[in-house]
Scaffold this motif. Sequence first.
Motif, PDB file in Angstrom:
ATOM      1  N   MET A   2       0.852  -1.180   0.000  1.00  0.00           N
ATOM      2  CA  MET A   2       0.000   0.000   0.000  1.00  0.00           C
ATOM      3  C   MET A   2       0.895   1.239   0.000  1.00  0.00           C
ATOM      4  SD  MET A   2      -2.980   1.387   0.005  1.00  0.00           S
ATOM      5  CE  MET A   2      -4.201   0.179   0.479  1.00  0.00           C
ATOM      6  N   VAL A   3       0.601   2.148  -0.927  1.00  0.00           N
ATOM      7  CA  VAL A   3       1.333   3.405  -1.018  1.00  0.00           C
ATOM      8  C   VAL A   3       0.324   4.534  -0.895  1.00  0.00           C
ATOM      9  CG1 VAL A   3       2.826   4.847  -2.448  1.00  0.00           C
ATOM     10  CG2 VAL A   3       3.023   2.357  -2.563  1.00  0.00           C
ATOM     11  N   LEU A   4       0.602   5.465  -0.019  1.00  0.00           N
ATOM     12  CA  LEU A   4      -0.226   6.662   0.104  1.00  0.00           C
ATOM     13  C   LEU A   4       0.437   7.738  -0.747  1.00  0.00           C
ATOM     14  CD1 LEU A   4      -2.688   7.743   1.778  1.00  0.00           C
ATOM     15  CD2 LEU A   4      -0.987   8.840   3.215  1.00  0.00           C
ATOM     16  N   ILE A   5      -0.329   8.275  -1.680  1.00  0.00           N
ATOM     17  CA  ILE A   5       0.207   9.296  -2.590  1.00  0.00           C
ATOM     18  C   ILE A   5      -0.533  10.597  -2.332  1.00  0.00           C
ATOM     19  CG2 ILE A   5       0.532   9.975  -5.000  1.00  0.00           C
ATOM     20  CD1 ILE A   5       0.576   6.981  -5.692  1.00  0.00           C
ATOM     21  N   THR A   6       0.219  11.645  -2.079  1.00  0.00           N
ATOM     22  CA  THR A   6      -0.357  12.975  -1.910  1.00  0.00           C
ATOM     23  C   THR A   6       0.275  13.900  -2.934  1.00  0.00           C
ATOM     24  OG1 THR A   6       1.275  13.813  -0.335  1.00  0.00           O
ATOM     25  CG2 THR A   6      -0.570  12.572   0.564  1.00  0.00           C
ATOM     26  N   TYR A   7      -0.482  14.906  -3.331  1.00  0.00           N
ATOM     27  CA  TYR A   7       0.067  15.836  -4.318  1.00  0.00           C
ATOM     28  C   TYR A   7      -0.474  17.228  -4.084  1.00  0.00           C
ATOM     29  CZ  TYR A   7      -4.333  14.604  -6.647  1.00  0.00           C
ATOM     30  OH  TYR A   7      -5.649  14.356  -6.927  1.00  0.00           O
ATOM     31  N   ASP A   8       0.295  18.168  -4.568  1.00  0.00           N
ATOM     32  CA  ASP A   8      -0.104  19.570  -4.555  1.00  0.00           C
ATOM     33  C   ASP A   8       0.232  20.102  -5.941  1.00  0.00           C
ATOM     34  OD1 ASP A   8      -0.944  22.058  -3.801  1.00  0.00           O
ATOM     35  OD2 ASP A   8       0.869  22.549  -2.681  1.00  0.00           O
ATOM     36  N   VAL A   9      -0.806  20.386  -6.718  1.00  0.00           N
ATOM     37  CA  VAL A   9      -0.616  20.847  -8.088  1.00  0.00           C
ATOM     38  C   VAL A   9      -1.118  22.281  -8.185  1.00  0.00           C
ATOM     39  CG1 VAL A   9      -1.223  20.484 -10.506  1.00  0.00           C
ATOM     40  CG2 VAL A   9      -0.826  18.517  -9.014  1.00  0.00           C
ATOM     41  N   GLU A  10      -0.304  23.138  -8.699  1.00  0.00           N
ATOM     42  CA  GLU A  10      -0.649  24.548  -8.867  1.00  0.00           C
ATOM     43  C   GLU A  10      -1.788  24.652  -9.875  1.00  0.00           C
ATOM     44  OE1 GLU A  10      -0.521  26.213 -11.869  1.00  0.00           O
ATOM     45  OE2 GLU A  10       0.385  27.956 -11.637  1.00  0.00           O
ATOM     46  N   THR A  11      -2.856  25.371  -9.543  1.00  0.00           N
ATOM     47  CA  THR A  11      -4.025  25.436 -10.425  1.00  0.00           C
ATOM     48  C   THR A  11      -4.374  26.858 -10.849  1.00  0.00           C
ATOM     49  OG1 THR A  11      -5.499  25.481  -8.515  1.00  0.00           O
ATOM     50  CG2 THR A  11      -5.042  23.319  -9.511  1.00  0.00           C
ATOM     51  N   ALA A  12      -3.416  27.764 -10.823  1.00  0.00           N
ATOM     52  CA  ALA A  12      -3.689  29.150 -11.218  1.00  0.00           C
ATOM     53  C   ALA A  12      -3.844  29.288 -12.730  1.00  0.00           C
ATOM     54  CB  ALA A  12      -2.570  30.063 -10.724  1.00  0.00           C
ATOM     55  N   THR A  13      -3.368  28.302 -13.480  1.00  0.00           N
ATOM     56  CA  THR A  13      -3.450  28.362 -14.946  1.00  0.00           C
ATOM     57  C   THR A  13      -4.266  27.182 -15.465  1.00  0.00           C
ATOM     58  OG1 THR A  13      -1.478  27.007 -15.257  1.00  0.00           O
ATOM     59  CG2 THR A  13      -1.141  29.407 -15.045  1.00  0.00           C
ATOM     60  N   ALA A  14      -4.686  27.273 -16.718  1.00  0.00           N
ATOM     61  CA  ALA A  14      -5.417  26.158 -17.342  1.00  0.00           C
ATOM     62  C   ALA A  14      -4.532  24.916 -17.413  1.00  0.00           C
ATOM     63  CB  ALA A  14      -5.893  26.558 -18.733  1.00  0.00           C
ATOM     64  N   ALA A  15      -3.254  25.104 -17.688  1.00  0.00           N
ATOM     65  CA  ALA A  15      -2.325  23.966 -17.750  1.00  0.00           C
ATOM     66  C   ALA A  15      -2.223  23.287 -16.385  1.00  0.00           C
ATOM     67  CB  ALA A  15      -0.953  24.440 -18.223  1.00  0.00           C
ATOM     68  N   GLY A  16      -2.206  24.064 -15.317  1.00  0.00           N
ATOM     69  CA  GLY A  16      -2.149  23.505 -13.972  1.00  0.00           C
ATOM     70  C   GLY A  16      -3.411  22.712 -13.639  1.00  0.00           C
ATOM     71  N   LYS A  17      -4.563  23.250 -14.026  1.00  0.00           N
ATOM     72  CA  LYS A  17      -5.822  22.531 -13.782  1.00  0.00           C
ATOM     73  C   LYS A  17      -5.848  21.222 -14.554  1.00  0.00           C
ATOM     74  CE  LYS A  17      -8.324  26.752 -12.773  1.00  0.00           C
ATOM     75  NZ  LYS A  17      -9.201  27.790 -13.285  1.00  0.00           N
ATOM     76  N   ARG A  18      -5.297  21.221 -15.770  1.00  0.00           N
ATOM     77  CA  ARG A  18      -5.223  20.000 -16.574  1.00  0.00           C
ATOM     78  C   ARG A  18      -4.290  18.984 -15.904  1.00  0.00           C
ATOM     79  NH1 ARG A  18      -4.150  22.122 -21.150  1.00  0.00           N
ATOM     80  NH2 ARG A  18      -1.908  21.960 -21.018  1.00  0.00           N
ATOM     81  N   ARG A  19      -3.140  19.445 -15.396  1.00  0.00           N
ATOM     82  CA  ARG A  19      -2.219  18.538 -14.688  1.00  0.00           C
ATOM     83  C   ARG A  19      -2.897  17.929 -13.452  1.00  0.00           C
ATOM     84  NH1 ARG A  19       1.226  22.844 -15.301  1.00  0.00           N
ATOM     85  NH2 ARG A  19       1.292  23.196 -13.049  1.00  0.00           N
ATOM     86  N   LEU A  20      -3.645  18.762 -12.731  1.00  0.00           N
ATOM     87  CA  LEU A  20      -4.343  18.281 -11.533  1.00  0.00           C
ATOM     88  C   LEU A  20      -5.314  17.150 -11.892  1.00  0.00           C
ATOM     89  CD1 LEU A  20      -5.025  18.631  -8.493  1.00  0.00           C
ATOM     90  CD2 LEU A  20      -6.799  20.243  -9.220  1.00  0.00           C
ATOM     91  N   ARG A  21      -6.098  17.350 -12.954  1.00  0.00           N
ATOM     92  CA  ARG A  21      -7.045  16.304 -13.380  1.00  0.00           C
ATOM     93  C   ARG A  21      -6.306  15.044 -13.808  1.00  0.00           C
ATOM     94  NH1 ARG A  21      -9.429  20.826 -15.796  1.00  0.00           N
ATOM     95  NH2 ARG A  21      -8.510  20.274 -17.801  1.00  0.00           N
ATOM     96  N   GLN A  22      -5.200  15.211 -14.524  1.00  0.00           N
ATOM     97  CA  GLN A  22      -4.443  14.055 -15.001  1.00  0.00           C
ATOM     98  C   GLN A  22      -3.823  13.278 -13.836  1.00  0.00           C
ATOM     99  OE1 GLN A  22      -1.787  16.006 -17.736  1.00  0.00           O
ATOM    100  NE2 GLN A  22      -3.088  15.519 -19.492  1.00  0.00           N
ATOM    101  N   VAL A  23      -3.281  13.979 -12.857  1.00  0.00           N
ATOM    102  CA  VAL A  23      -2.692  13.303 -11.694  1.00  0.00           C
ATOM    103  C   VAL A  23      -3.768  12.489 -10.976  1.00  0.00           C
ATOM    104  CG1 VAL A  23      -1.668  13.659  -9.406  1.00  0.00           C
ATOM    105  CG2 VAL A  23      -0.764  14.900 -11.387  1.00  0.00           C
ATOM    106  N   ALA A  24      -4.938  13.098 -10.748  1.00  0.00           N
ATOM    107  CA  ALA A  24      -6.027  12.376 -10.065  1.00  0.00           C
ATOM    108  C   ALA A  24      -6.451  11.160 -10.888  1.00  0.00           C
ATOM    109  CB  ALA A  24      -7.203  13.316  -9.836  1.00  0.00           C
ATOM    110  N   LYS A  25      -6.561  11.319 -12.194  1.00  0.00           N
ATOM    111  CA  LYS A  25      -6.970  10.213 -13.068  1.00  0.00           C
ATOM    112  C   LYS A  25      -5.960   9.062 -13.006  1.00  0.00           C
ATOM    113  CE  LYS A  25      -8.083   9.154 -17.856  1.00  0.00           C
ATOM    114  NZ  LYS A  25      -8.127   9.676 -19.217  1.00  0.00           N
ATOM    115  N   HIS A  26      -4.687   9.374 -13.051  1.00  0.00           N
ATOM    116  CA  HIS A  26      -3.666   8.327 -12.973  1.00  0.00           C
ATOM    117  C   HIS A  26      -3.739   7.603 -11.632  1.00  0.00           C
ATOM    118  CE1 HIS A  26      -2.034   9.539 -16.739  1.00  0.00           C
ATOM    119  NE2 HIS A  26      -1.470  10.652 -16.299  1.00  0.00           N
TER     120      HIS A  26
END
Length: 97
Positions: A2-26
């Motif tokens: 079991m691995v606990l994964i936490t992340y903090d993705v900058e969401t001030a830009t559209a690219a950041g919001k896209r990265r956030l969605r992709q990280v959650a999806k993965h």
Amino acid sequence: MMVLITYDVETATAAGKRRLRQVAKHCLNYGQRVQNSVFECLVDPVQFKQLKATLEKTIDPSKDSLRYYMLGSNWKNRVEHVGAKETYDPEGLLFIE
């Protein structure tokens, strides 16, 4: 393991919001969301290596961060939950109706 994964993705830009969605999806492909930016992933070493590589290609390391907590195979003794948002046991029985 079991691995606990936490992340903090900058969401001030559209690219950041896209990265956030992709990280959650993965992360969802390998485990369950237990908090907004926290996932429990039950993976074998090969799967973990693949997930880690994918996540690290997805984020912008100058703006975002990832943390991996290795809880190991005896993870149930290391996790205590209090409050709302019940989770499922990834090693438990699965019923399909």
